[in-house]
Design a protein around this motif. Structure first.
Motif, PDB file in Angstrom:
ATOM      1  N   ALA A 165      10.275   5.553  39.653  1.00 47.05           N
ATOM      2  CA  ALA A 165       9.975   6.624  38.042  1.00 47.05           C
ATOM      3  C   ALA A 165       8.972   7.205  38.816  1.00 47.05           C
ATOM      4  CB  ALA A 165      10.662   6.279  37.397  1.00 47.05           C
ATOM      5  N   LEU A 166       7.764   6.794  38.653  1.00 40.95           N
ATOM      6  CA  LEU A 166       7.136   7.703  38.919  1.00 40.95           C
ATOM      7  C   LEU A 166       6.261   8.191  40.065  1.00 40.95           C
ATOM      8  CD1 LEU A 166       3.435   8.206  37.498  1.00 40.95           C
ATOM      9  CD2 LEU A 166       2.621   5.852  39.099  1.00 40.95           C
ATOM     10  N   THR A 167       7.072   8.340  41.332  1.00 40.19           N
ATOM     11  CA  THR A 167       7.077   8.698  42.412  1.00 40.19           C
ATOM     12  C   THR A 167       8.018   9.613  42.345  1.00 40.19           C
ATOM     13  OG1 THR A 167       7.168   6.770  43.659  1.00 40.19           O
ATOM     14  CG2 THR A 167       7.964   8.924  44.739  1.00 40.19           C
ATOM     15  N   ARG A 168       8.761   9.528  41.790  1.00 42.08           N
ATOM     16  CA  ARG A 168       9.795  11.361  41.413  1.00 42.08           C
ATOM     17  C   ARG A 168       9.716  12.198  40.710  1.00 42.08           C
ATOM     18  NH1 ARG A 168      14.853   7.440  41.399  1.00 42.08           N
ATOM     19  NH2 ARG A 168      15.073   7.280  44.100  1.00 42.08           N
ATOM     20  N   ALA A 169       9.050  11.295  39.668  1.00 43.48           N
ATOM     21  CA  ALA A 169       7.624  13.167  38.326  1.00 43.48           C
ATOM     22  C   ALA A 169       6.926  13.661  39.122  1.00 43.48           C
ATOM     23  CB  ALA A 169       7.568  11.293  37.571  1.00 43.48           C
ATOM     24  N   LEU A 170       5.995  12.554  40.254  1.00 46.96           N
ATOM     25  CA  LEU A 170       4.894  13.408  40.548  1.00 46.96           C
ATOM     26  C   LEU A 170       5.049  14.140  42.139  1.00 46.96           C
ATOM     27  CD1 LEU A 170       2.173  10.559  40.588  1.00 46.96           C
ATOM     28  CD2 LEU A 170       2.482  11.540  38.664  1.00 46.96           C
ATOM     29  N   ALA A 171       6.203  13.404  42.604  1.00 48.91           N
ATOM     30  CA  ALA A 171       6.572  14.514  43.652  1.00 48.91           C
ATOM     31  C   ALA A 171       7.150  15.884  43.076  1.00 48.91           C
ATOM     32  CB  ALA A 171       7.498  13.862  44.241  1.00 48.91           C
ATOM     33  N   LEU A 172       8.274  16.080  42.100  1.00 52.82           N
ATOM     34  CA  LEU A 172       8.087  17.036  40.903  1.00 52.82           C
ATOM     35  C   LEU A 172       6.974  18.056  40.620  1.00 52.82           C
ATOM     36  CD1 LEU A 172      11.480  15.926  38.928  1.00 52.82           C
ATOM     37  CD2 LEU A 172      11.405  17.757  40.819  1.00 52.82           C
ATOM     38  N   GLU A 173       6.127  17.047  39.769  1.00 51.75           N
ATOM     39  CA  GLU A 173       5.224  17.545  38.934  1.00 51.75           C
ATOM     40  C   GLU A 173       3.928  17.935  40.370  1.00 51.75           C
ATOM     41  OE1 GLU A 173       1.788  16.882  35.256  1.00 51.75           O
ATOM     42  OE2 GLU A 173       3.357  15.043  35.550  1.00 51.75           O
ATOM     43  N   TRP A 174       3.557  17.666  41.153  1.00 46.98           N
ATOM     44  CA  TRP A 174       1.907  17.792  42.336  1.00 46.98           C
ATOM     45  C   TRP A 174       2.687  18.382  43.281  1.00 46.98           C
ATOM     46  CZ3 TRP A 174      -0.171  12.433  42.310  1.00 46.98           C
ATOM     47  CH2 TRP A 174      -1.118  12.142  40.345  1.00 46.98           C
ATOM     48  N   ALA A 175       4.065  19.108  43.273  1.00 45.68           N
ATOM     49  CA  ALA A 175       4.830  19.649  44.676  1.00 45.68           C
ATOM     50  C   ALA A 175       4.158  21.028  44.284  1.00 45.68           C
ATOM     51  CB  ALA A 175       6.089  19.598  45.111  1.00 45.68           C
ATOM     52  N   PRO A 176       3.301  21.819  45.562  1.00 41.15           N
ATOM     53  CA  PRO A 176       4.322  22.009  47.096  1.00 41.15           C
ATOM     54  C   PRO A 176       2.220  21.407  47.582  1.00 41.15           C
ATOM     55  CG  PRO A 176       2.925  24.093  46.720  1.00 41.15           C
ATOM     56  CD  PRO A 176       3.095  23.659  45.260  1.00 41.15           C
ATOM     57  N   ALA A 177       1.365  20.861  47.184  1.00 40.02           N
ATOM     58  CA  ALA A 177       0.314  20.584  47.592  1.00 40.02           C
ATOM     59  C   ALA A 177       0.349  19.205  47.901  1.00 40.02           C
ATOM     60  CB  ALA A 177      -0.959  21.049  46.399  1.00 40.02           C
TER      61      ALA A 177
END
Length: 262
Positions: A165-177
């Motif tokens: 779940a953390l992976t998916r949350a960070l992928a959203l929050e830290w994109a696009p860099a």
């Protein structure tokens, strides 16, 4: 993150937590073989650091469960090489324990290693990756226990489910860099697995996996190369299963056993 064509990581810098043995060492060696500069961390120094192609990884001592110490390997990588392109959160694991009687301290340590530590190290890595040209990629090493818990793994399974779940949350929050992805590993043939299962046990486990074998550490390492490379440039928030197709359902094995087929 753009790493060029294929597996060429020349000029790139990679940090692998728990990278001194087992799956982590194989991941470190794969990136070294692909041309990267590699930093590995762990609580104790290895007899020899992972090596490939005549080059060796740099070891940094760190207990990544500690929110302050977790940033040390990131700092060391940047101080030595000037950047950090890839983080592989590999450190993890847990012995089996009875959920009814396990101590709060045990639960806290398991959750800290398998969920909080990847969060802490990723935070430090993100600050670097966001500020540099090309951004970066984070790969979290998870487990089938996040999807299909086994008896004795309550704390571990809960922590690994949290990592997904953390992976998916960070992928959203830290994109696009920053791209963030997850690998679901099944049983992997390591010295630890051999010690737990024994030779007959390893064969029995392999028999219930669709590909009829345990994963090799290199199977996981190659998946990391893909998720960190330009070949997966539009892949983020993904869960890549490296488990040989998964385990046959118990009802299938029961029927096969009744028919004398297994």
């Amino acid at each position: 993150m753009d790493t060029g064509d294929g597996w060429d990581f020349t000029g790139r810098v990679v940090l692998v937590t728990g990278g001194t043995r087992g799956i982590g060492a194989a991941i470190a060696e794969a990136f070294l073989g692909a041309g990267a500069e590699v930093v590995v961390c762990g609580r104790s120094a290895p007899g020899a650091p992972p090596s490939a192609g005549g080059r060796s990884a740099v070891f940094v001592p760190a207990d990544v469960r500690d929110p302050v110490a977790a940033g040390a390997p990131v700092t060391a990588a940047v101080e030595r090489y000037g950047r950090l392109d890839v983080l592989v959160n590999n450190a993890g694991g847990s012995p089996d324990a009875d959920a009814a009687t396990v101590s709060p301290r045990f639960v806290e340590k398991v959750v800290a290693l398998n969920l909080l530590a990847p969060f802490y190290v990723s935070q430090a890595a993100c600050r670097v990756m966001r500020a540099q040209e090309g951004g970066g990629a984070i790969v979290n090493i998870g487990s089938v226990s996040a999807h299909d818990p086994q008896p004795g793994t309550a704390a571990y399974s809960a922590a690994k489910a949290g990592l997904l779940a953390l992976t998916r949350a960070l992928a959203l929050e830290w994109a696009p860099a920053v791209r963030v992805n997850h690998i679901t590993t099944g049983p992997v043939r390591t010295p630890d697995a051999a010690a737990v299962y024994g030779a007959e046990g390893v064969a029995a486990v392999a028999a219930v996996i669709a590909t009829r074998r345990l994963a090799e550490p290199d199977d996981v390492a190659r998946a990391c190369l893909f998720l960190a490379s330009g070949l997966s440039g539009h892949v983020s928030g993904a869960d890549l299963a490296v488990h040989g197709g998964g385990e046959f359902p118990a009802r299938y094995l029961a029927v096969r056993a009744a028919d004398g087929a297994v």
